[in-house]
Enzyme design. Structure first.
Site, PDB file in Angstrom:
ATOM      1  N   GLU A 166       0.993  -1.119   0.122  1.00 57.82           N
ATOM      2  CA  GLU A 166       0.193   0.086   0.086  1.00 57.82           C
ATOM      3  C   GLU A 166       0.977   1.326   0.123  1.00 57.82           C
ATOM      4  O   GLU A 166       1.802   1.277   0.847  1.00 57.82           O
ATOM      5  CB  GLU A 166      -1.000  -0.023   1.281  1.00 57.82           C
ATOM      6  N   CYS A 207       6.410   4.818   8.959  1.00 53.85           N
ATOM      7  CA  CYS A 207       7.081   3.846   7.855  1.00 53.85           C
ATOM      8  C   CYS A 207       8.434   4.150   7.402  1.00 53.85           C
ATOM      9  O   CYS A 207       9.193   3.007   7.409  1.00 53.85           O
ATOM     10  CB  CYS A 207       6.141   3.759   6.559  1.00 53.85           C
ATOM     11  N   LYS A 263       8.219  -1.519  -2.464  1.00 51.86           N
ATOM     12  CA  LYS A 263       7.651  -0.865  -1.471  1.00 51.86           C
ATOM     13  C   LYS A 263       8.637  -0.204  -0.493  1.00 51.86           C
ATOM     14  O   LYS A 263       8.735   0.827  -0.244  1.00 51.86           O
ATOM     15  CB  LYS A 263       6.883  -1.711  -0.437  1.00 51.86           C
TER      16      LYS A 263
HETATM   17  N1  LIG Z   1       0.170   3.662   8.057  1.00 58.76           N
HETATM   18  C1  LIG Z   1       0.721   3.668   6.935  1.00 58.76           C
HETATM   19  O1  LIG Z   1       0.260   4.870   6.370  1.00 58.76           O
HETATM   20  C2  LIG Z   1       1.168   2.535   6.116  1.00 58.76           C
HETATM   21  C3  LIG Z   1       1.000   2.846   4.674  1.00 58.76           C
HETATM   22  C4  LIG Z   1       1.370   1.719   3.995  1.00 58.76           C
HETATM   23  C5  LIG Z   1       1.596   0.496   4.424  1.00 58.76           C
HETATM   24  N2  LIG Z   1       1.820   0.594   5.754  1.00 58.76           N
HETATM   25  C6  LIG Z   1       2.020  -0.953   6.125  1.00 58.76           C
HETATM   26  O2  LIG Z   1       0.893  -1.687   6.467  1.00 58.76           O
HETATM   27  C7  LIG Z   1       0.950  -2.265   7.468  1.00 58.76           C
HETATM   28  C8  LIG Z   1      -0.190  -2.069   8.607  1.00 58.76           C
HETATM   29  O3  LIG Z   1       0.272  -0.806   9.114  1.00 58.76           O
HETATM   30  P1  LIG Z   1      -0.900   0.101   9.976  1.00 58.76           P
HETATM   31  O4  LIG Z   1      -0.358   1.501   9.982  1.00 58.76           O
HETATM   32  O5  LIG Z   1      -2.113  -0.064   9.559  1.00 58.76           O
HETATM   33  O6  LIG Z   1      -0.779  -0.691  11.494  1.00 58.76           O
HETATM   34  P2  LIG Z   1      -1.624  -0.591  12.613  1.00 58.76           P
HETATM   35  O7  LIG Z   1      -0.838  -0.819  13.830  1.00 58.76           O
HETATM   36  O8  LIG Z   1      -2.417   0.594  12.784  1.00 58.76           O
HETATM   37  O9  LIG Z   1      -2.703  -1.902  12.282  1.00 58.76           O
HETATM   38  C9  LIG Z   1      -2.259  -3.127  12.545  1.00 58.76           C
HETATM   39  C10 LIG Z   1      -3.481  -3.774  13.362  1.00 58.76           C
HETATM   40  O10 LIG Z   1      -3.353  -5.175  12.837  1.00 58.76           O
HETATM   41  C11 LIG Z   1      -3.578  -5.860  14.282  1.00 58.76           C
HETATM   42  N3  LIG Z   1      -3.372  -7.245  14.461  1.00 58.76           N
HETATM   43  C12 LIG Z   1      -2.084  -7.617  14.740  1.00 58.76           C
HETATM   44  N4  LIG Z   1      -1.703  -9.179  14.655  1.00 58.76           N
HETATM   45  C13 LIG Z   1      -3.116  -9.442  14.164  1.00 58.76           C
HETATM   46  C14 LIG Z   1      -3.697 -10.900  14.134  1.00 58.76           C
HETATM   47  N5  LIG Z   1      -2.921 -11.831  14.324  1.00 58.76           N
HETATM   48  N6  LIG Z   1      -4.992 -10.946  13.831  1.00 58.76           N
HETATM   49  C15 LIG Z   1      -5.809  -9.806  13.730  1.00 58.76           C
HETATM   50  N7  LIG Z   1      -5.457  -8.626  13.899  1.00 58.76           N
HETATM   51  C16 LIG Z   1      -4.151  -8.364  14.188  1.00 58.76           C
HETATM   52  C17 LIG Z   1      -3.453  -4.922  15.515  1.00 58.76           C
HETATM   53  O11 LIG Z   1      -4.243  -5.347  16.392  1.00 58.76           O
HETATM   54  C18 LIG Z   1      -3.854  -3.511  14.587  1.00 58.76           C
HETATM   55  O12 LIG Z   1      -4.971  -3.065  14.946  1.00 58.76           O
HETATM   56  C19 LIG Z   1       2.602  -2.304   8.063  1.00 58.76           C
HETATM   57  O13 LIG Z   1       3.185  -3.260   7.409  1.00 58.76           O
HETATM   58  C20 LIG Z   1       2.997  -0.774   7.461  1.00 58.76           C
HETATM   59  O14 LIG Z   1       4.213  -0.809   7.357  1.00 58.76           O
HETATM   60  C21 LIG Z   1       1.572   1.427   6.588  1.00 58.76           C
HETATM   61  O1  LIG Z   2       8.558  17.413   1.550  1.00 57.27           O
HETATM   62  C1  LIG Z   2       8.683  16.714   2.718  1.00 57.27           C
HETATM   63  C2  LIG Z   2       7.617  15.799   2.617  1.00 57.27           C
HETATM   64  C3  LIG Z   2       7.251  14.938   3.784  1.00 57.27           C
HETATM   65  N1  LIG Z   2       7.952  15.378   5.118  1.00 57.27           N
HETATM   66  C4  LIG Z   2       7.723  14.376   6.282  1.00 57.27           C
HETATM   67  O2  LIG Z   2       7.808  12.903   5.908  1.00 57.27           O
HETATM   68  C5  LIG Z   2       7.022  12.413   6.989  1.00 57.27           C
HETATM   69  C6  LIG Z   2       6.310  11.543   6.106  1.00 57.27           C
HETATM   70  O3  LIG Z   2       5.452  11.981   5.106  1.00 57.27           O
HETATM   71  P1  LIG Z   2       4.381  11.293   4.316  1.00 57.27           P
HETATM   72  O4  LIG Z   2       5.412  10.503   3.397  1.00 57.27           O
HETATM   73  O5  LIG Z   2       3.553  12.489   3.498  1.00 57.27           O
HETATM   74  O6  LIG Z   2       3.431  10.497   4.840  1.00 57.27           O
HETATM   75  P2  LIG Z   2       3.486   8.913   5.508  1.00 57.27           P
HETATM   76  O7  LIG Z   2       2.104   8.643   5.805  1.00 57.27           O
HETATM   77  O8  LIG Z   2       4.334   8.448   6.176  1.00 57.27           O
HETATM   78  O9  LIG Z   2       3.744   8.290   3.869  1.00 57.27           O
HETATM   79  C7  LIG Z   2       4.845   7.353   3.793  1.00 57.27           C
HETATM   80  O10 LIG Z   2       4.766   6.158   4.204  1.00 57.27           O
HETATM   81  C8  LIG Z   2       3.505   5.349   3.869  1.00 57.27           C
HETATM   82  C9  LIG Z   2       3.946   4.018   4.406  1.00 57.27           C
HETATM   83  O11 LIG Z   2       4.638   3.048   4.032  1.00 57.27           O
HETATM   84  C10 LIG Z   2       3.664   5.069   2.272  1.00 57.27           C
HETATM   85  O12 LIG Z   2       2.668   4.309   1.942  1.00 57.27           O
HETATM   86  C11 LIG Z   2       3.464   6.396   1.760  1.00 57.27           C
HETATM   87  O13 LIG Z   2       3.685   6.287   0.133  1.00 57.27           O
HETATM   88  C12 LIG Z   2       4.712   7.599   2.026  1.00 57.27           C
HETATM   89  O14 LIG Z   2       4.645   8.780   1.307  1.00 57.27           O
HETATM   90  C13 LIG Z   2       6.207  13.229   7.590  1.00 57.27           C
HETATM   91  O15 LIG Z   2       6.736  13.393   8.761  1.00 57.27           O
HETATM   92  C14 LIG Z   2       6.351  14.768   6.700  1.00 57.27           C
HETATM   93  O16 LIG Z   2       6.097  15.710   7.707  1.00 57.27           O
HETATM   94  C15 LIG Z   2       8.943  16.386   5.018  1.00 57.27           C
HETATM   95  O17 LIG Z   2       9.619  16.518   6.045  1.00 57.27           O
HETATM   96  N2  LIG Z   2       9.048  16.918   3.970  1.00 57.27           N
END
Ligand SMILES: NC(=O)c1ccc[n+]([C@@H]2O[C@H](COP(=O)([O-])OP(=O)(O)OC[C@H]3O[C@@H](n4cnc5c(N)ncnc54)[C@H](O)[C@@H]3O)[C@@H](O)[C@H]2O)c1
Ligand SMILES: O=c1ccn([C@@H]2O[C@H](COP(=O)(O)OP(=O)(O)O[C@H]3O[C@H](CO)[C@@H](O)[C@H](O)[C@H]3O)[C@@H](O)[C@H]2O)c(=O)[nH]1
Length: 477
Positions: A162, A277, A221
């Protein structure tokens, strides 16, 4: 193959919004999001949409439309696994805090538990989709567990990382730059990939849905996040040079961003990147490289993290040095705690480390964030283990009124770029502070000319702001 039932394990920042959008765009598919965390599921089912566990602009409307129709949230993981043809794994994959790879490798404990639970509960063949961010070649381990414990059922493993960013999750999900689907290049693998592609094709243009082999998808990713974070560290490194040379980092960013080969995005200098992340994924990349003996490659990417740590420390040190080299007993207002605007997520927020640095110098902090709770702020500080929870509570005040946060403070540190900060009555804030009133804009986004005009000593990242006039008398002293 037509999918009619999906299950997603993990109802967090990714699982919740991602599945809500799939359910909205595919009303014919039943989507069940499951989690072991009862409070989280209760939040997703709460009638009051303000209590959803994830705050994202626009998410409440999507949940309101799909929930109860074809979007369900539950703690009955086994039932959802049994019923679904396709299972997304969207659980957390944090940095390991123990044992081999501690502090760098991804902790795949929760992924393995999911794989074992899917194997145990499944009563038919399944497509298993890795939505979590995983080290390259994790699909191999997942498949091994499923094939050896899955009672003869057949499993196809897809990688579908994602790319949403928090704060813009809904817009990113509705109009993604690309969707990536990695799978086995066998006929069964291609069929599974097609089933997932068909789901996204309900709203994503086909040319934006990329298919690759599993390993390229998993590695893309980590690489995307490494490149994005590297841009932030690169511009932050230049910000320090700007402060020594009277160049302005915003102007430099604009000038280099106009080059179409560089592009204008992700060139905003700041107090440092945060979020769940960037750091974790780069550390993971570094760990994988070291394991393969690629020392120079590992060192190269590790520097992105080192630069980020330096930037956070530099910001805190700058505050201390402008407060006459001591903040002991001084009230410092912190505006913003989330790692970026429009999210209530605080994971790895620069604010946590700046606060900890200032607290080590005995500052008294008064913190305001429009979306982050007092409990969360204290949890974040307690997690560092620098001092006892009682000590943190004694040194930190958390308020719900920004004017109260700033009143009687020596300085304001702006840590998150919340829009509302721009609209405050800065005259009133100025006159309520101890003089000379100092403001440190860690996001370079306030109107610095206006602040200077009011009388603030204003400091920002990557630009020296000369004082415009002698410091004013306290207006309403
Ligand atoms: N947060 C982001 O913006 C973002 C974006 C892209 C990818 N990711 C990736 O996606 C993944 C999830 O991230 P997130 O931010 O949603 O995490 P999160 O901690 O918000 O959510 C994960 C959830 O999974 C649940 N969980 C864990 N083990 C479980 C199990 N065995 N059965 C059922 N539920 C279970 C937890 O209770 C928790 O609510 C990570 O690998 C992260 O790196 C995160
Ligand atoms: O020019 C910039 C852009 C971002 N940031 C900082 O960088 C961090 C991350 O920002 P951003 O990437 O917008 O948010 P995330 O939710 O962490 O998203 C990143 O991490 C996710 C989890 O993997 C990915 O899915 C996204 O594509 C990737 O952008 C934050 O603290 C921002 O304030 C800066 O300081 N300067």
């Amino acid at each position: 193959m037509k999918i009619s039932k999906i299950c997603c394990i993990g109802a967090g920042y990714v699982g919740g919004p991602t599945m809500a959008v799939i359910a909205q765009k595919c009303p014919h598919i039943q989507v069940t999001v499951v989690d072991i965390n009862q409070a989280r599921i209760d939040g997703w089912n709460d009638e009051n949409l303000e209590n959803l566990p994830v705050y994202e602009p626009g998410l409440d409307a999507i949940v309101a439309e799909a929930r109860g129709r074809n979007l369900f949230f539950s703690t009955d993981v086994n039932k959802a696994i049994k019923e679904a043809e396709m299972i997304f794994i969207s659980v957390n994959t944090p940095t390991k805090t123990y044992g081999e790879g501690r502090g760098q490798a991804a902790d795949l404990k929760w992924i393995e538990l999911c794989a074992r639970q899917i194997a145990a509960a499944a009563e038919s063949d399944k497509i298993v989709v890795e939505k979590s961010t995983l080290p390259v070649r994790t699909a191999e381990a997942v498949k091994d567990i499923l094939d050896n414990t899955g009672h003869g059922n057949k499993f196809q493993i897809l990688s579908n990382p994602e790319f949403l960013a928090e704060g813009t999750a809904v817009e990113d999900l509705l109009a993604p730059d690309r969707v990536l689907v990695g799978g086995e290049m066998s006929p069964e693998g291609r069929e599974a990939m097609q089933a997932l592609v068909d789901i996204y094709a309900h709203w994503v243009p086909r040319e934006r849905i990329l298919t690759t082999n599993v390993w390229s998808s998993e590695l893309s990713k980590l690489t995307a996040n490494a490149f994005l974070a590297q841009r932030v560290s690169s511009i932050n490194s230049i910000s320090e040079l700007c402060e020594r040379t009277e160049a302005d980092v915003s102007e430099v960013g604009r000038a280099i961003g106009a080059d179409s080969r560089i592009g204008p995005k992700f060139l905003q200098a700041s107090v440092g990147f945060g979020g769940s992340c960037f750091q974790k994924d780069i550390l993971n990349l570094v760990y994988i490289c070291r394991r393969f003996g690629l020392i120079e490659v590992a060192d190269y990417w590790e520097q992105v993290i080192k630069m980020n740590d330096h930037q956070k420390a530099r910001f805190a040190k700058n505050i201390i040095s402008h407060l006459y080299n001591t903040v002991s007993g001084k009230k410092i207002a912190m505006l913003g705690w989330a790692f970026k605007k429009d999210t209530n997520d605080t994971r790895e927020s620069a604010a946590i480390y700046v606060a900890d640095h200032l607290l080590r110098e005995n500052a008294k902090l008064c913190i305001y964030d429009p979306k982050v709770s007092k409990e969360q702020i204290l949890n974040d500080l307690n997690y560092l283990n620098t001092r006892t929870p009682e000590e943190n509570e004694a040194m930190v005040e958390i308020v719900t009124d920004p004017y109260q946060a700033c009143k009687d403070s020596h300085a304001i540190a702006v840590l998150t770029e919340w829009d509302e900060f721009k609209d405050y009555n800065w005259d009133i804030i100025y006159s309520s502070m101890l003089q000379p009133a100092q403001l440190f804009d860690g996001r370079n986004f306030l109107d610095h000319d206006k602040l200077q005009e009011i009388g603030f000593r204003t400091f920002t990242i990557g630009k020296i702001i000369p004082p415009v006039k002698p410091y004013k008398e306290v207006l309403n002293a």
